[in-house]
Design a protein around this motif. Sequence first.
Motif, PDB file in Angstrom:
ATOM      1  N   LYS A  58       0.812  -1.224   0.000  1.00 66.66           N
ATOM      2  CA  LYS A  58       0.000   0.000   0.000  1.00 66.66           C
ATOM      3  C   LYS A  58       0.843   1.271   0.000  1.00 66.66           C
ATOM      4  O   LYS A  58       0.338   2.354  -0.250  1.00 66.66           O
ATOM      5  N   ARG A  60       1.993   2.296   2.844  1.00 64.05           N
ATOM      6  CA  ARG A  60       1.400   2.903   4.045  1.00 64.05           C
ATOM      7  C   ARG A  60       2.436   3.004   5.158  1.00 64.05           C
ATOM      8  O   ARG A  60       3.202   2.065   5.374  1.00 64.05           O
ATOM      9  N   SER A 145      -8.052  -1.054   4.035  1.00 60.67           N
ATOM     10  CA  SER A 145      -8.711  -0.859   2.753  1.00 60.67           C
ATOM     11  C   SER A 145      -7.688  -1.111   1.644  1.00 60.67           C
ATOM     12  O   SER A 145      -6.518  -0.744   1.786  1.00 60.67           O
ATOM     13  N   ASN A 147      -6.416  -0.004  -1.068  1.00 57.50           N
ATOM     14  CA  ASN A 147      -6.053   1.089  -1.968  1.00 57.50           C
ATOM     15  C   ASN A 147      -4.604   1.462  -1.706  1.00 57.50           C
ATOM     16  O   ASN A 147      -4.067   1.156  -0.645  1.00 57.50           O
ATOM     17  N   SER A 153     -10.601   4.802  -0.998  1.00 59.58           N
ATOM     18  CA  SER A 153     -10.745   3.361  -0.785  1.00 59.58           C
ATOM     19  C   SER A 153     -11.378   2.724  -2.017  1.00 59.58           C
ATOM     20  O   SER A 153     -11.938   3.409  -2.870  1.00 59.58           O
ATOM     21  N   GLU A 182     -15.972   2.861   4.790  1.00 59.03           N
ATOM     22  CA  GLU A 182     -15.394   1.940   5.767  1.00 59.03           C
ATOM     23  C   GLU A 182     -16.205   1.888   7.063  1.00 59.03           C
ATOM     24  O   GLU A 182     -16.995   2.772   7.365  1.00 59.03           O
TER      25      GLU A 182
HETATM   26 MG    MG Z   1      -8.007   2.993   4.540  1.00 58.74          MG
END
Ligand code: MG
Length: 357
Positions: A58, A60, A145, A147, A153, A182
Amino acid sequence: METIVKKINRENLKKEDFSEAVAILRSGGLVAFPTETVYGLGGNALDASAAAKIYAAKGRPSDNPLIVHVAYKDSLFELAKEIPDEAWDLAKYFWPGPLTMILKKKDVVPDGTTGGLPTVAVRMPSDAVARMLIAQSGLFIAAPSANASGRPSTTRAEHVYKDLAGRIEMILDGGSATIGLESTILDLSGKKPVILRPGYLSREDLLSVLPNLEYDPAVIARTTQKDIVARAPGMKYRHYAPKGNLTVYEGGRVEVAAAINRAAADKIREGHTCAVLAAEETAAEYVCPIVKSIGARTQEEIIAARLFDVLRSFDDEGVEFIFSESFSDGHLGTAIMNRLLKAAGYQVIHVPDGDGK
Ligand code: MG
Ligand code: TXA
């Protein structure tokens, strides 16, 4: 890595449809799958290296914790400790469904899954494909999520493919997510329960079990005009963001339409591509070449279900400036506005009413 896309026929769910996905998860790989809220990017929640792969895929930051998805309510016993009675009541009424509960974690949950926090977020989804995948795998599934970090998302397998193809082993395509926003996140690990993220289940829905439930101050502050202005442009809060620059307009309907038309005309004159995100009732008032009608104001569920898809569709059309109407707060509207304002990085213009207010 080649990402396999596997279509799942919801009318006729078969164990065999899940065998490859289960094998991938059991060997530490990643599978994106539909839930009733949005698509999730799943990996073995008790395997820190699978969690690390999720963060990498991701893009992230690894201090942002993952939600652990379970197939059975009793799984709470295995993941969490000091579980208050309210958590079991909530599970009884709202699981399976779009509710995530944060509780003190047991040692079995690795720090790599919770971003180093002593708590764990747990959710039991209601989507049949998600439940079958989790149950068949015999694992707890960590799933943010599905994405790329910072992007809207994903509510369809095509969105997931666009963001994550080549970075994950498999996508289960189970069609569109029905809710489209979400889950509601409820923190039960402190002295007082608080909502950390508004979702399909509203504060009002949860009051039956938690009569004193409040939003975390940050949630409310960010949805009221006063604080939004104070925080604007709040780039560090930007999530769900389309590639184009999104501005949300608040105020009387006629005045908002006029202000958006003026702003769009200026940008078009400068040679930019513009678009408007509007409710069905007012979509015809805009002069922009691209106007997306997201649904009737009276049908918030449709607006919620379409929001991320519409935000993503602006990118497909190369839109540079997006002007959006705002939607009313309360119930599902609180969740819709929370996502829209974050997508806009809290870039909000308050248009005075015609009578000068
Ligand atoms: Mg998310
Ligand atoms: O509907 C959903 O919740 C979806 C589907 C796939 O289930 N999942 C989802 O995950 O939205 P994600 O990672 O995109 O968002 C989870 C949010 C993050 O903002 C994270 O910071 C927060 O939950 N979170 C997770 N564990 C937490 C914890 N222990 N304490 C506080 N916040 C936590």
